[in-house]
Design a protein around this motif. Sequence first.
Motif, PDB file in Angstrom:
ATOM      1  N   ASP A 111      -7.170   7.449  35.232  1.00 19.20           N
ATOM      2  CA  ASP A 111      -8.195   6.412  35.153  1.00 19.20           C
ATOM      3  C   ASP A 111      -7.638   5.004  35.367  1.00 19.20           C
ATOM      4  N   LYS A 112      -6.339   4.896  35.529  1.00 17.35           N
ATOM      5  CA  LYS A 112      -5.727   3.581  35.735  1.00 17.35           C
ATOM      6  C   LYS A 112      -5.638   3.280  37.229  1.00 17.35           C
ATOM      7  N   ASP A 113      -5.197   2.071  37.568  1.00 21.93           N
ATOM      8  CA  ASP A 113      -5.077   1.649  38.958  1.00 21.93           C
ATOM      9  C   ASP A 113      -3.771   2.121  39.578  1.00 21.93           C
ATOM     10  N   VAL A 114      -3.775   2.175  40.903  1.00 21.61           N
ATOM     11  CA  VAL A 114      -2.560   2.420  41.671  1.00 21.61           C
ATOM     12  C   VAL A 114      -2.116   1.073  42.217  1.00 21.61           C
ATOM     13  N   GLY A 115      -0.932   0.634  41.814  1.00 21.33           N
ATOM     14  CA  GLY A 115      -0.373  -0.611  42.329  1.00 21.33           C
ATOM     15  C   GLY A 115       0.275  -0.360  43.675  1.00 21.33           C
TER      16      GLY A 115
END
Length: 180
Positions: A111-115
């Motif tokens: 659920d987190k972002d991909v940097g």
Amino acid sequence: MAKLQYQCTMSLDGFIAGPGGDMSWLSVYSGPNPAVDDLKERTGALLVGNRTFGGDDPLKGTEHEGEAYGGGWSGPQFVVTHRRMASPVPGVTFVGGLDSGIAAAKAAAGDKDVGVLGADIARQCLEAGLLDEVFVFIVPVLLGDGVRLFDHPGGATIRLERLSQSEAPDSTNLRLRVVK
């Protein structure tokens, strides 16, 4: 669902690295920044270009050399490269293509972002219509030459929408959405 977010620090004249990929200038601007702390917390995985992965490290010669965000972040990294690496690197997976790299990074991020790290890999994501956001930390320095934030001669105009703006002692922080 994980968003693809280009994350970088940029000089006022538009460079994310100096001539020859030099990143030494960046170490001066690594002071406290609540936006960076928040960014690290929201990032679940990194999609990294090969030149960025093997490039100059602003923390070279320190205890945090080779660590993402100066050692303040840990998690899975996916490096897009067409070359086979001689030996494995802990926490790093080498992938042969953009699509497989994005899929693996998104799965790992949950659920987190991909940097997204690296100008060329960010450009590829943007051209494929897959980049969702740009988070850029603008610092008060003029490099005069180097690797541009985004370089695509003859390319089309890409609209961005400001999501947030904040200030830190050494930077202006902009979070922008790619208008699709």
